[in-house]
Design an enzyme around this catalytic site. Structure first.
Site, mmCIF file in Angstrom:
data_model
loop_
_atom_site.group_PDB
_atom_site.id
_atom_site.type_symbol
_atom_site.label_atom_id
_atom_site.label_comp_id
_atom_site.label_asym_id
_atom_site.label_seq_id
_atom_site.Cartn_x
_atom_site.Cartn_y
_atom_site.Cartn_z
ATOM 1 N N ALA A 197 0.846 -1.195 0.000
ATOM 2 C CA ALA A 197 0.000 0.000 0.000
ATOM 3 C C ALA A 197 0.874 1.234 0.000
ATOM 4 O O ALA A 197 2.038 1.180 0.427
ATOM 5 C CB ALA A 197 -0.910 0.022 1.233
ATOM 6 N N TRP B 199 -3.029 2.172 13.197
ATOM 7 C CA TRP B 199 -1.786 2.546 13.907
ATOM 8 C C TRP B 199 -0.785 1.379 13.959
ATOM 9 O O TRP B 199 -0.384 0.936 15.043
ATOM 10 C CB TRP B 199 -2.109 3.014 15.314
ATOM 11 C CG TRP B 199 -2.933 4.255 15.429
ATOM 12 C CD1 TRP B 199 -3.796 4.786 14.509
ATOM 13 C CD2 TRP B 199 -2.997 5.131 16.570
ATOM 14 N NE1 TRP B 199 -4.379 5.926 15.001
ATOM 15 C CE2 TRP B 199 -3.911 6.160 16.259
ATOM 16 C CE3 TRP B 199 -2.391 5.137 17.822
ATOM 17 C CZ2 TRP B 199 -4.216 7.193 17.163
ATOM 18 C CZ3 TRP B 199 -2.697 6.161 18.714
ATOM 19 C CH2 TRP B 199 -3.586 7.174 18.384
ATOM 20 N N TYR C 249 -4.989 9.903 1.754
ATOM 21 C CA TYR C 249 -4.675 8.490 2.015
ATOM 22 C C TYR C 249 -5.956 7.718 2.351
ATOM 23 O O TYR C 249 -6.228 6.664 1.760
ATOM 24 C CB TYR C 249 -3.672 8.397 3.171
ATOM 25 C CG TYR C 249 -3.537 7.014 3.764
ATOM 26 C CD1 TYR C 249 -2.854 6.002 3.089
ATOM 27 C CD2 TYR C 249 -4.101 6.712 5.010
ATOM 28 C CE1 TYR C 249 -2.733 4.732 3.646
ATOM 29 C CE2 TYR C 249 -3.988 5.450 5.568
ATOM 30 C CZ TYR C 249 -3.304 4.461 4.886
ATOM 31 O OH TYR C 249 -3.203 3.200 5.431
ATOM 32 N N TYR D 25 -5.942 -5.319 3.261
ATOM 33 C CA TYR D 25 -5.972 -4.512 4.492
ATOM 34 C C TYR D 25 -6.434 -3.099 4.185
ATOM 35 O O TYR D 25 -6.077 -2.525 3.156
ATOM 36 C CB TYR D 25 -4.582 -4.461 5.138
ATOM 37 C CG TYR D 25 -4.114 -5.835 5.551
ATOM 38 C CD1 TYR D 25 -4.556 -6.401 6.737
ATOM 39 C CD2 TYR D 25 -3.284 -6.583 4.718
ATOM 40 C CE1 TYR D 25 -4.172 -7.684 7.100
ATOM 41 C CE2 TYR D 25 -2.889 -7.862 5.070
ATOM 42 C CZ TYR D 25 -3.340 -8.402 6.261
ATOM 43 O OH TYR D 25 -2.961 -9.676 6.616
ATOM 44 N N ASP E 190 -8.338 2.569 9.566
ATOM 45 C CA ASP E 190 -9.251 3.381 10.382
ATOM 46 C C ASP E 190 -9.415 4.786 9.799
ATOM 47 O O ASP E 190 -10.380 5.476 10.124
ATOM 48 C CB ASP E 190 -8.721 3.466 11.828
ATOM 49 C CG ASP E 190 -7.297 4.003 11.916
ATOM 50 O OD1 ASP E 190 -6.517 3.794 10.966
ATOM 51 O OD2 ASP E 190 -6.964 4.635 12.938
HETATM 52 N N1 LIG Z 1 0.874 1.632 8.816
HETATM 53 C C1 LIG Z 1 -0.275 1.912 9.440
HETATM 54 O O1 LIG Z 1 -0.305 2.617 10.450
HETATM 55 C C2 LIG Z 1 -1.565 1.333 8.932
HETATM 56 C C3 LIG Z 1 -2.750 1.655 9.604
HETATM 57 C C4 LIG Z 1 -3.957 1.117 9.137
HETATM 58 C C5 LIG Z 1 -3.957 0.292 8.028
HETATM 59 N N2 LIG Z 1 -2.793 0.007 7.392
HETATM 60 C C6 LIG Z 1 -2.851 -0.817 6.194
HETATM 61 O O2 LIG Z 1 -2.175 -2.043 6.436
HETATM 62 C C7 LIG Z 1 -1.586 -2.518 5.223
HETATM 63 C C8 LIG Z 1 -0.118 -2.802 5.451
HETATM 64 O O3 LIG Z 1 0.489 -1.618 5.925
HETATM 65 P P1 LIG Z 1 1.950 -1.579 6.553
HETATM 66 O O4 LIG Z 1 1.853 -0.797 7.803
HETATM 67 O O5 LIG Z 1 2.539 -2.941 6.557
HETATM 68 O O6 LIG Z 1 2.624 -0.628 5.476
HETATM 69 P P2 LIG Z 1 4.133 -0.472 5.034
HETATM 70 O O7 LIG Z 1 5.046 -0.955 6.094
HETATM 71 O O8 LIG Z 1 4.264 0.925 4.522
HETATM 72 O O9 LIG Z 1 4.228 -1.492 3.841
HETATM 73 C C9 LIG Z 1 3.623 -1.262 2.620
HETATM 74 C C10 LIG Z 1 4.490 -1.897 1.578
HETATM 75 O O10 LIG Z 1 3.902 -1.598 0.317
HETATM 76 C C11 LIG Z 1 4.932 -1.265 -0.549
HETATM 77 N N3 LIG Z 1 4.520 -0.427 -1.673
HETATM 78 C C12 LIG Z 1 4.310 0.902 -1.705
HETATM 79 N N4 LIG Z 1 4.033 1.292 -2.963
HETATM 80 C C13 LIG Z 1 4.075 0.178 -3.715
HETATM 81 C C14 LIG Z 1 3.890 -0.065 -5.089
HETATM 82 N N5 LIG Z 1 3.619 0.913 -5.964
HETATM 83 N N6 LIG Z 1 3.998 -1.341 -5.538
HETATM 84 C C15 LIG Z 1 4.297 -2.348 -4.675
HETATM 85 N N7 LIG Z 1 4.501 -2.187 -3.379
HETATM 86 C C16 LIG Z 1 4.376 -0.917 -2.895
HETATM 87 C C17 LIG Z 1 5.943 -0.535 0.284
HETATM 88 O O11 LIG Z 1 7.189 -0.556 -0.364
HETATM 89 P P3 LIG Z 1 8.204 0.672 -0.236
HETATM 90 O O12 LIG Z 1 8.765 0.557 1.156
HETATM 91 O O13 LIG Z 1 9.154 0.410 -1.325
HETATM 92 O O14 LIG Z 1 7.395 1.916 -0.407
HETATM 93 C C18 LIG Z 1 5.912 -1.341 1.556
HETATM 94 O O15 LIG Z 1 6.849 -2.400 1.538
HETATM 95 C C19 LIG Z 1 -1.843 -1.425 4.184
HETATM 96 O O16 LIG Z 1 -2.983 -1.762 3.452
HETATM 97 C C20 LIG Z 1 -2.140 -0.186 5.019
HETATM 98 O O17 LIG Z 1 -2.966 0.724 4.325
HETATM 99 C C21 LIG Z 1 -1.594 0.489 7.826
#
Ligand SMILES: NC(=O)c1ccc[n+]([C@@H]2O[C@H](COP(=O)([O-])OP(=O)(O)OC[C@H]3O[C@@H](n4cnc5c(N)ncnc54)[C@H](OP(=O)(O)O)[C@@H]3O)[C@@H](O)[C@H]2O)c1
Length: 291
Positions: free
Chosen positions: A62, A152, A127, A101, A104
Site C-alpha cells: 500500500a 496505527w 490516504y 488490508y 481506520d
Molecule cells: N501503517 C499503518 O499505520 C496502517 C494503519 C492502518 C492500516 N494500514 C494498512 O495495512 C496494510 C499494510 O500496511 P503496513 O503498515 O505494513 O505498510 P508499510 O510498512 O508501509 O508497507 C507497505 C508496503 O507496500 C509497498 N509499496 C508501496 N508502494 C508500492 C507499489 N507501488 N507497488 C508495490 N509495493 C508498494 C511498500 O514498499 P516501499 O517501502 O518500497 O514503499 C511497503 O513495503 C496497508 O494496506 C495499510 O494501508 C496500515
C-alpha cells in the site's frame, strides 16, 4: 495434496514481511515487493496474477505515507484505490480468495464510541480516501475477499511511530506528542498472526466468511499514551502532551478512530489482546537474540 500458491504483495512492508514468514507452512508463498510487482502498474498486476495463478492473494502492499499522499494523490489512488480492484478482478477470474488490508482513516473521527464496520466512512485525507476507493473497487468486482481494517500499525522495521519515538528519544530531552487523537496501536506481527489464524481453517472455510472486518487490538490510546508506553520508565526524555492544533501536518487526521471488533471476534472465534500487551510482546521480541 497440492499446496496452495499464495501471492503476497508488499512483502517488505510491516505486515507483509511478517506474513511472508508465517505463511510458509500454509503453502507456496510467492513474495513480491515494489521492485517485483509495482502496484501502480495495472499490466504488471495482471501479469503477476496470471503468471503465479495463486489460490490466495494477500495484498499487504500500500501507499502508506499519509502526509505525502496529499501531494502524490494520483500515485496513492493508483496503489490504494485502483490496484486492489485489479487484484480482486484477477482473483475472481482464477477462483482465488483475496485478503486485503484497509484503515481506520476511512472514518472522519467524529464518533465517540468504537466504529462498527457499517458506520459511514468519510475520510479526512487523501490516504484515507484512496484506501476507501480500494475497498469499494474490491466490492464492485464481487470477488471472494476479506477486507481487514486495522489501525496505527508499528513494528521494529520500516517507518512507524515506535521507531520514530525511539529515534527522537535518543536525540532530544523533551518530546511534544499529540494527546487529542485517539486510536489503537497494533503490532504488525499480531495482525499477521491473526490473518494466518483465520487461514488455518482452510481456504474454503475462510472464503465463506468473506466480508469487511475490523481487526484491531483492544483498548485505546492517544499518540501521547503510546509514546509514554514505548519509553516506559526512562527518566529522559520528558514527554509533553500537546493538541493537534499545535502540530500542523499536511494531512488532516481524525480525532477518534477506535474500531469495534465484535464482528471479527464472533465470526472467527478469537480477538486480539490489549494494545499494551501487543507492545510489551513487540518490545520483548526486539530484545531477543537473533541468528
Ligand atoms: N501503517 C499503518 O499505520 C496502517 C494503519 C492502518 C492500516 N494500514 C494498512 O495495512 C496494510 C499494510 O500496511 P503496513 O503498515 O505494513 O505498510 P508499510 O510498512 O508501509 O508497507 C507497505 C508496503 O507496500 C509497498 N509499496 C508501496 N508502494 C508500492 C507499489 N507501488 N507497488 C508495490 N509495493 C508498494 C511498500 O514498499 P516501499 O517501502 O518500497 O514503499 C511497503 O513495503 C496497508 O494496506 C495499510 O494501508 C496500515
Amino acid at each position: 495434496m497440492r499446496r496452495p500458491t499464495i501471492l503476497v504483495t508488499g512483502a517488505q512492508g510491516q505486515i507483509g514481511f511478517e506474513l511472508a514468514r508465517l505463511l510458509v507452512s500454509c503453502g507456496e508463498v510467492v513474495v513480491t515487493d515494489r521492485a517485483k510487482l509495482d502496484l501502480a502498474d495495472p499490466d504488471a498486476i495482471v501479469a503477476a496474477m496470471r503468471g503465479a495463478k495463486p489460490s490466495l492473494v494477500i495484498n499487504a502492499g500500500a501507499y502508506t505515507a499519509v502526509d505525502l499522499a496529499e501531494k502524490e494523490v494520483a500515485l496513492a489512488r493508483a496503489v490504494n484505490g485502483r490496484a486492489p480492484g485489479i487484484l480482486a478482478e484477477e482473483a475472481k477470474r482464477l477462483g482465488a480468495l483475496l485478503i486485503h488490508y484497509s484503515t481506520d482513516y476511512v472514518f472522519d473521527g467524529a464518533a465517540t464510541a468504537p466504529y462498527p464496520e457499517d458506520a459511514p466512512p468519510a475520510p479526512l485525507n487523501a490516504y484515507g480516501a484512496s484506501k476507501l476507493e480500494g475497498e469499494r473497487a474490491i466490492a464492485a468486482t464481487g470477488a471472494r475477499a476479506l477486507v481487514l481494517r486495522t489501525s496505527w500499525v508499528y513494528g521494529m522495521r520500516g517507518r512507524n511511530f515506535l521507531l520514530t519515538i525511539r529515534r527522537l528519544a535518543a536525540e532530544r530531552d523533551e518530546l511534544a506528542i499529540v494527546a487529542d487523537q485517539i486510536g489503537v496501536p497494533n503490532w504488525c506481527r499480531i495482525v499477521a498472526e491473526a490473518t494466518a489464524r483465520i487461514l488455518a481453517s482452510g481456504l474454503s472455510a475462510t472464503a465463506e466468511r468473506a466480508g469487511l472486518y475490523h481487526l484491531s487490538s483492544g483498548g485505546h490510546a492517544s499518540w501521547y499514551d503510546f509514546a509514554r508506553a514505548i519509553l516506559g520508565d526512562a527518566p529522559r526524555p520528558r514527554v509533553v502532551p500537546i493538541a493537534t492544533s499545535s502540530y500542523p501536518t499536511p494531512a488532516r487526521r481524525p480525532s477518534y478512530t477506535v474500531l469495534a471488533t465484535v464482528k471479527f471476534e464472533t465470526t472467527f472465534g478469537f480477538g486480539l489482546p490489549d494494545w499494551r500487551e501487543g507492545l510489551a510482546r513487540c518490545l520483548a521480541a526486539s530484545e531477543e537474540p537473533t541468528g
